[in-house]
Design an enzyme around this catalytic site. Sequence first.
Site, PDB file in Angstrom:
ATOM      1  N   GLN A  31      41.047  30.278  36.068  1.00 13.00           N
ATOM      2  CA  GLN A  31      42.390  31.155  36.653  1.00 13.00           C
ATOM      3  C   GLN A  31      43.468  30.179  37.141  1.00 13.00           C
ATOM      4  OE1 GLN A  31      39.912  33.834  38.752  1.00 13.00           O
ATOM      5  NE2 GLN A  31      39.127  32.161  39.982  1.00 13.00           N
ATOM      6  N   HIS A  62      38.858  42.841  54.380  1.00 14.01           N
ATOM      7  CA  HIS A  62      37.769  42.377  54.651  1.00 14.01           C
ATOM      8  C   HIS A  62      36.827  43.119  55.693  1.00 14.01           C
ATOM      9  CE1 HIS A  62      39.695  38.473  53.198  1.00 14.01           C
ATOM     10  NE2 HIS A  62      38.873  39.048  52.131  1.00 14.01           N
ATOM     11  N   ASP A 137      28.214  32.651  37.270  1.00 11.64           N
ATOM     12  CA  ASP A 137      28.999  33.792  36.862  1.00 11.64           C
ATOM     13  C   ASP A 137      27.969  35.031  37.539  1.00 11.64           C
ATOM     14  OD1 ASP A 137      29.460  35.985  35.337  1.00 11.64           O
ATOM     15  OD2 ASP A 137      29.220  35.219  33.419  1.00 11.64           O
ATOM     16  N   ASP A 155      33.370  41.473  45.770  1.00 10.81           N
ATOM     17  CA  ASP A 155      34.668  41.163  46.354  1.00 10.81           C
ATOM     18  C   ASP A 155      35.633  40.259  45.460  1.00 10.81           C
ATOM     19  OD1 ASP A 155      37.081  40.488  47.913  1.00 10.81           O
ATOM     20  OD2 ASP A 155      36.039  39.154  49.352  1.00 10.81           O
ATOM     21  N   SER A 156      35.793  40.786  44.173  1.00 18.64           N
ATOM     22  CA  SER A 156      36.590  40.102  43.037  1.00 18.64           C
ATOM     23  C   SER A 156      38.024  40.258  42.983  1.00 18.64           C
ATOM     24  CB  SER A 156      35.831  40.753  41.757  1.00 18.64           C
ATOM     25  OG  SER A 156      36.393  41.935  41.584  1.00 18.64           O
ATOM     26  N   THR A 157      38.580  39.609  42.010  1.00 18.75           N
ATOM     27  CA  THR A 157      39.817  39.825  41.544  1.00 18.75           C
ATOM     28  C   THR A 157      40.168  41.069  40.928  1.00 18.75           C
ATOM     29  OG1 THR A 157      39.493  38.438  39.492  1.00 18.75           O
ATOM     30  CG2 THR A 157      40.659  37.497  41.322  1.00 18.75           C
ATOM     31  N   ASP A 158      40.989  41.544  40.336  1.00 22.31           N
ATOM     32  CA  ASP A 158      41.187  42.913  39.754  1.00 22.31           C
ATOM     33  C   ASP A 158      40.754  43.203  38.264  1.00 22.31           C
ATOM     34  OD1 ASP A 158      42.520  43.818  41.859  1.00 22.31           O
ATOM     35  OD2 ASP A 158      44.610  43.661  40.967  1.00 22.31           O
ATOM     36  N   PRO A 164      38.225  36.708  34.683  1.00 23.26           N
ATOM     37  CA  PRO A 164      36.925  36.526  34.811  1.00 23.26           C
ATOM     38  C   PRO A 164      36.301  37.773  35.270  1.00 23.26           C
ATOM     39  CG  PRO A 164      38.051  35.184  36.243  1.00 23.26           C
ATOM     40  CD  PRO A 164      39.385  35.803  35.333  1.00 23.26           C
TER      41      PRO A 164
HETATM   42  N1  AG3 Z   1      40.258  40.888  46.339  1.00 24.71           N
HETATM   43  C1  AG3 Z   1      40.832  42.014  46.039  1.00 24.71           C
HETATM   44  C2  AG3 Z   1      42.288  41.912  45.657  1.00 24.71           C
HETATM   45  C3  AG3 Z   1      42.917  43.066  45.014  1.00 24.71           C
HETATM   46  C4  AG3 Z   1      44.486  42.641  44.911  1.00 24.71           C
HETATM   47  N2  AG3 Z   1      45.113  43.475  44.085  1.00 24.71           N
HETATM   48  C5  AG3 Z   1      46.306  43.852  43.748  1.00 24.71           C
HETATM   49  N3  AG3 Z   1      46.921  43.393  44.842  1.00 24.71           N
HETATM   50  N4  AG3 Z   1      46.599  44.494  42.726  1.00 24.71           N
HETATM   51  C6  AG3 Z   1      40.685  40.117  47.159  1.00 24.71           C
HETATM   52  C7  AG3 Z   1      39.964  38.970  47.544  1.00 24.71           C
HETATM   53  C8  AG3 Z   1      39.895  38.859  49.159  1.00 24.71           C
HETATM   54  N5  AG3 Z   1      38.825  38.384  49.510  1.00 24.71           N
END
Ligand code: AG3
Length: 283
Positions: A31, A62, A137, A155-158, A164
């Site tokens: 990424q 958090h 992974d 606690d991932s990305t969207d 990923p």
């Molecule tokens: N994880 C969630 C991020 C969501 C953000 N998405 C958005 N703004 N569309 C964040 C990781 C923090 N530990």
Amino acid sequence: MAFYMVEKHSPAYSVTWGIKDIIYTEKTPYQKLSIIETEEFGRALVIDNILQTTINDEFYYHEMIAHVPLFTHANPRRVLIIGGGDGGTAREVLKHRGVEQIDLVDIDERVIAVCKKFLPELSCSFDNPKVNLIITDGVKYVQSQKNKYDVVIIDSTDPEPVGPAVELYSSNFYQSVYRCLKDDGLFVAHTDSPCFSFSKHFFRGFWHRINAYFPLTKAYIICVPSYISGYWSFTIGSKRYDPLQDYRQDSSMKTRFYTSELHKACFVLPRFVQELITEKTKE
Ligand code: AG3
């Protein structure tokens, strides 16, 4: 204002951030990572052009992704975090004295290295010997673990666009999460905003996928100013403990967002969100 970053969420919706500086940027095998200095919220981690967390409002997210599940469990000792490479979730989990080990699985070691350098307010948690970093992974890791964890935090990305994290929202993944939890385990994932046409079906779909495996599925919502619409959902899948009936109260823990009252209140959903979950249309 020096310049702007446009965070594009759909062809019809973008957010424009006034930024002071681009502090760092790197393309990893997985990424694009950036650290920027926003005018409004201070330093921020951006992954694939989506803002992940900011120094000024990171505690909303958090604290709520960590304390709601951890106070729901009677005695959480072994915790798994999938993603969370900035360290903010681990920092909050560590406030629970009974936690003996946190396995933090991130696919991208560069997130951890970059956050260690530029976001020490969050990544300070990696210095704690209870935090065991595993670079792999998350999908494969969870598949390989059985009956091991009290609490799992995703606690991932969207889930969108394709990146990923996509597999971390699949039915198969939720089934593996079920299996890697102990008999009284529970997990939480952040499940997007229920407000937009491009995101509300994610929220609804995740609820049903989780509910297919877990006897108890409960969504909660908070406001995170730096996330789209400011209105952000989380969904808990639990084998035994009910986040509303069984949660423990502890007023001695130092928090800035979480309180026991808020724990209860965040599960009160507006009618349109309840209907989004219960409406008969297919996922
Ligand atoms: N994880 C969630 C991020 C969501 C953000 N998405 C958005 N703004 N569309 C964040 C990781 C923090 N530990």
